[in-house]
Write a protein that holds these residues in place. Structure first.
Motif, PDB file in Angstrom:
ATOM      1  N   ILE A 122      30.072  -7.858  66.829  1.00  0.00           N
ATOM      2  CA  ILE A 122      31.514  -7.874  66.268  1.00  0.00           C
ATOM      3  C   ILE A 122      31.919  -6.478  66.779  1.00  0.00           C
ATOM      4  N   TYR A 123      31.054  -5.406  66.707  1.00  0.00           N
ATOM      5  CA  TYR A 123      31.522  -3.861  67.238  1.00  0.00           C
ATOM      6  C   TYR A 123      31.743  -4.072  68.791  1.00  0.00           C
ATOM      7  N   LEU A 124      31.108  -5.048  69.669  1.00  0.00           N
ATOM      8  CA  LEU A 124      31.223  -5.068  70.807  1.00  0.00           C
ATOM      9  C   LEU A 124      32.628  -5.689  71.131  1.00  0.00           C
ATOM     10  N   MET A 125      33.073  -6.794  70.459  1.00  0.00           N
ATOM     11  CA  MET A 125      34.107  -7.434  70.471  1.00  0.00           C
ATOM     12  C   MET A 125      35.468  -6.368  70.425  1.00  0.00           C
ATOM     13  N   GLY A 126      35.199  -5.559  69.406  1.00  0.00           N
ATOM     14  CA  GLY A 126      36.335  -4.582  68.964  1.00  0.00           C
ATOM     15  C   GLY A 126      36.618  -3.428  70.475  1.00  0.00           C
ATOM     16  N   LEU A 127      35.253  -2.928  70.935  1.00  0.00           N
ATOM     17  CA  LEU A 127      35.638  -2.339  72.175  1.00  0.00           C
ATOM     18  C   LEU A 127      35.880  -3.150  73.249  1.00  0.00           C
ATOM     19  N   SER A 128      35.687  -4.459  73.268  1.00  0.00           N
ATOM     20  CA  SER A 128      36.255  -5.352  74.453  1.00  0.00           C
ATOM     21  C   SER A 128      37.913  -5.244  74.156  1.00  0.00           C
ATOM     22  N   LEU A 129      38.206  -5.462  72.963  1.00  0.00           N
ATOM     23  CA  LEU A 129      39.730  -5.562  72.737  1.00  0.00           C
ATOM     24  C   LEU A 129      40.460  -4.215  73.255  1.00  0.00           C
ATOM     25  N   LEU A 130      39.938  -3.352  72.768  1.00  0.00           N
ATOM     26  CA  LEU A 130      40.461  -1.801  73.245  1.00  0.00           C
ATOM     27  C   LEU A 130      40.588  -1.782  74.644  1.00  0.00           C
ATOM     28  N   THR A 131      39.320  -2.283  75.316  1.00  0.00           N
ATOM     29  CA  THR A 131      39.457  -2.253  76.914  1.00  0.00           C
ATOM     30  C   THR A 131      40.685  -3.045  77.521  1.00  0.00           C
ATOM     31  N   MET A 132      40.587  -4.131  76.694  1.00  0.00           N
ATOM     32  CA  MET A 132      41.784  -5.241  77.309  1.00  0.00           C
ATOM     33  C   MET A 132      43.142  -4.477  77.070  1.00  0.00           C
ATOM     34  N   SER A 133      43.248  -4.065  76.152  1.00  0.00           N
ATOM     35  CA  SER A 133      44.663  -3.522  75.581  1.00  0.00           C
ATOM     36  C   SER A 133      45.089  -2.201  76.626  1.00  0.00           C
ATOM     37  N   GLN A 134      44.237  -1.910  77.385  1.00  0.00           N
ATOM     38  CA  GLN A 134      44.602  -0.649  78.566  1.00  0.00           C
ATOM     39  C   GLN A 134      44.397  -1.300  79.962  1.00  0.00           C
ATOM     40  N   PHE A 135      43.985  -2.450  80.193  1.00  0.00           N
ATOM     41  CA  PHE A 135      43.957  -3.146  81.405  1.00  0.00           C
ATOM     42  C   PHE A 135      44.856  -4.162  81.669  1.00  0.00           C
ATOM     43  N   ILE A 136      44.917  -5.098  80.829  1.00  0.00           N
ATOM     44  CA  ILE A 136      45.882  -6.326  80.943  1.00  0.00           C
ATOM     45  C   ILE A 136      47.187  -5.873  80.620  1.00  0.00           C
ATOM     46  N   PRO A 137      47.936  -5.871  81.970  1.00  0.00           N
ATOM     47  CA  PRO A 137      49.436  -5.544  81.652  1.00  0.00           C
ATOM     48  C   PRO A 137      50.380  -5.717  80.611  1.00  0.00           C
ATOM     49  N   SER A 138      50.320  -6.909  80.210  1.00  0.00           N
ATOM     50  CA  SER A 138      51.099  -7.330  79.339  1.00  0.00           C
ATOM     51  C   SER A 138      50.607  -6.732  77.837  1.00  0.00           C
ATOM     52  N   LEU A 139      49.514  -6.069  77.674  1.00  0.00           N
ATOM     53  CA  LEU A 139      48.942  -5.528  76.407  1.00  0.00           C
ATOM     54  C   LEU A 139      48.809  -4.341  76.501  1.00  0.00           C
ATOM     55  N   LYS A 140      49.210  -3.534  77.721  1.00  0.00           N
ATOM     56  CA  LYS A 140      49.314  -2.128  78.003  1.00  0.00           C
ATOM     57  C   LYS A 140      50.528  -1.616  76.952  1.00  0.00           C
ATOM     58  N   PRO A 141      50.447  -0.233  76.367  1.00  0.00           N
ATOM     59  CA  PRO A 141      51.523   0.371  75.818  1.00  0.00           C
ATOM     60  C   PRO A 141      52.690   0.408  76.251  1.00  0.00           C
ATOM     61  N   CYS A 142      52.713   0.661  77.918  1.00  0.00           N
ATOM     62  CA  CYS A 142      54.010   0.336  78.708  1.00  0.00           C
ATOM     63  C   CYS A 142      53.672   0.265  80.066  1.00  0.00           C
TER      64      CYS A 142
END
Length: 593
Positions: A122-142
């Motif tokens: 579960i912890y690994l899933m959380g880290l994976s989501l954080l990583t995705m939020s920084q690399f996938i263009p539509s999930l980036k902050p801007c």
């Protein structure tokens, strides 16, 4: 080998029995095959190293995120300092309270190893989501380099990922540490001494993870990218999960024993039913597990004179026959002395838990306001190199690393000779000494903040002015936090040790919530006078007053703690002690008193 066979051999006596006693581990643990573990091939440091490795990785991830989270919230998501501090405290609070649920489930149903594996994923899933939020263009902050208005989807995904990590920590933290301590046999003198060092070296590994988290990981976040840092953490945790699983052949396991709350409720009900009876003067007259069943019941607890009302649950009434091994007693009417003492242990912990909360409120300032102080100060090491604000946190980790090493290698041997206590220092004394250091740390923090406010340009003041408060707090942690870990693991009933570690973590969690509550309450009160202690930035705030308030609160609380600790009665265990020279003795243990 079945437990009944071992019991039969133990009763037969003789040299062969003594040698078998030394070779096998009779502490209710089993090996991966479900049989009684061999001492030579299971447990101790050979097993603990696998466990400490994944703890290092988890702490690397946690502190790499937690110490710089306030920076991300204020600089990337553009939250004001008050909102960001509350969000960090809420997340920290949930993260450190969730272990109460994970610890209960592990002790009652799943077992510690299974819970660690599940929660690590579960912890690994959380880290994976954080990583995705920084690399996938539509999930980036801007999409732009400078983000003035972050996407709502990114904010939602960020907090979902963070609370996935909270859930993962809920099963990981209480079970991993207690699982590591389970690798040492309390009834074997040599292993017992090693176990006392285990908590010190556990925290040594924790501090190594913390140090790298607030230096290397934070530097990558600030100087390279948040995404690269998250990717490094994700890969590191994935590798150590595999490493932890590979060690399963040398672990000692404890079988889940059902809900620990049910026996406590039974004791309370039985005591209330017999409230009109008089306690016998001789505690030997109280009901205990029949001798024929002692081996299979694990360690028994000896009578203590605290909370004598509960002793009534173990009184055998005149109309009751002494239950034999063939005749089962009704636990709602008659409880064993061990069950009574287990409830006493839990009730006696409540005052210690409560008086530890103020110290935890002080600790909550290190990853929030201390880091924001650092962000406003001169962080230049050379003309071309500037350290990230959260890196100053590493000074506390270094202080704790050195303190733990000195304590274990120098102070403990000296204190053992001086006091005769095998731990060197009484656990509650160790915690109390750390609380005094926390008062000093908050006082120093108030003085430094007052000096910082006097500067027209805070950038003219070196960030290393914060070093004393971090160092004193780090030394205090080596006493208070390590002491609390050992206390809550050792003093709970043997069947509740994951929950015991969770109780320690809940101190930090509730302390974080109390810190948020204090910020809200003080902001509401001081705002009426025209200037809140918590402005939109530190220049318009009065953190020095807040730090003085925390120092005063913790000082008063330390006095209350001293009064409570003075009258505390430690866990009193009936031991079958393996001396390490193929000999066995019986006795009680109250070694921490």
């Amino acid at each position: 080998m079945e437990l009944q066979e071992v019991e039969k051999r133990l009763k037969s006596g003789g040299g062969e029995t003594k040698r078998e006693e030394e070779n096998l581990v009779h502490d209710s643990s089993i090996d991966y095959k479900g049989t009684v573990p061999l001492r030579a091939s299971t447990g101790v440091w050979k097993a603990s190293l696998f466990i400490i490795t994944i703890e290092f990785s988890e702490r690397l991830s946690y502190f790499g995120i937690a110490t710089n989270l306030i920076t991300y919230l204020t600089q990337v998501l553009h939250q004001d300092i008050k909102t960001a501090a509350k969000n960090v405290n809420y997340w920290t609070g949930v993260t450190t309270i969730m272990p109460l649920i994970g610890g209960f489930l592990a002790d009652a149903y799943t077992g510690r190893f299974n819970m660690v594996m599940f929660s690590s994923l579960i912890y690994l899933m959380g880290l994976s989501l954080l990583t995705m939020s920084q690399f996938i263009p539509s999930l980036k902050p801007c999409n732009t380099k400078i983000c003035r208005q972050p996407r709502k989807l990114h904010v939602v995904l960020l907090f979902v990922a963070l609370y996935f990590i909270s859930v993962g920590t809920g099963g990981h933290k209480p079970c991993l540490q207690s699982f590591g301590a389970d690798q040492f046999d309390d009834d074997h003198l040599e292993e017992r001494k090693k176990k006392m060092s285990f908590f010190n070296w556990w925290n040594f590994a924790l501090c190594c993870g913390l140090f790298l988290g607030v230096t290397v990981i934070v530097y990558v976040q600030d100087s390279v990218s948040w995404g690269v840092a998250d990717l490094v953490l994700t890969i590191t945790l994935a590798i150590t999960i595999v490493t932890f699983y590979m060690g399963k052949y040398c672990y000692r396991y404890r079988v889940a024993q059902g809900s620990p709350l049910r026996p406590m409720l039974q004791v309370l009900v039985a005591a209330i039913r017999k409230r009109n009876l008089t306690n016998p003067q001789n505690p030997d007259l109280l009901f205990e597990v029949p001798k024929s069943e002692k081996y299979s019941q694990g360690r028994l607890l000896l009578h203590t004179n605290r909370l004598r009302f509960l002793d009534k649950a173990a009184i055998i009434e005149e109309n009751e026959n002494y239950p034999s091994c063939e005749q089962k007693h009704n636990p709602w009417r008659l409880a064993t002395l061990t069950r009574v003492e287990e409830l006493k242990l839990i009730l006696s912990m409540i005052p210690i838990w409560l008086t530890s909360l103020t110290n935890a409120v002080c600790l909550a300032q290190a990853p929030t306001f201390f880091v924001k102080q650092a962000a406003t100060m001169n962080r230049n090491i050379t003309n071309n190199f500037k350290i990230p604000p959260a890196t100053i946190f590493s000074l506390g980790a270094i202080a704790m690393l050195i303190s733990v090493t000195v304590y274990d290698k120098i102070l403990v041997p000296v204190l053992r000779k001086a006091t005769g206590n095998e731990r060197g220092m009484n656990i509650l004394h160790r915690i109390g000494f750390g609380m005094i250091l926390t008062v000093m740390a908050m006082s120093v923090a108030a003085l430094v903040e007052r000096k910082r406010l006097r500067y027209a340009d805070p950038q003219a003041m070196s960030v290393f002015w914060l070093a004393p408060q971090y160092i004193i707090l780090g030394i205090g942690d080596a006493f208070t936090l390590v002491g609390l870990q050992e206390y809550f693991y050792d003093q709970v009933p043997d069947s509740m040790r994951s929950l015991g570690v969770a109780l320690y973590l809940s101190v930090i969690g509730v302390g974080s919530f109390l810190s948020s509550f204090l910020i809200i309450a003080i902001d509401h009160v001081t705002e009426k006078d025209g200037r809140s202690w918590f402005g939109k930035d530190l220049s318009g705030s009065r953190l020095d007053n807040f730090f003085w308030l925390l120092a005063a609160m913790n000082g008063l609380n330390s006095c209350v703690y001293g009064y409570v600790a003075r009258g505390y009665t430690y866990k009193n265990v009936e031991r079958r002690v393996v001396l390490g020279d193929n000999s066995v003795t019986n006795g009680n243990d109250q070694s921490m008193a």
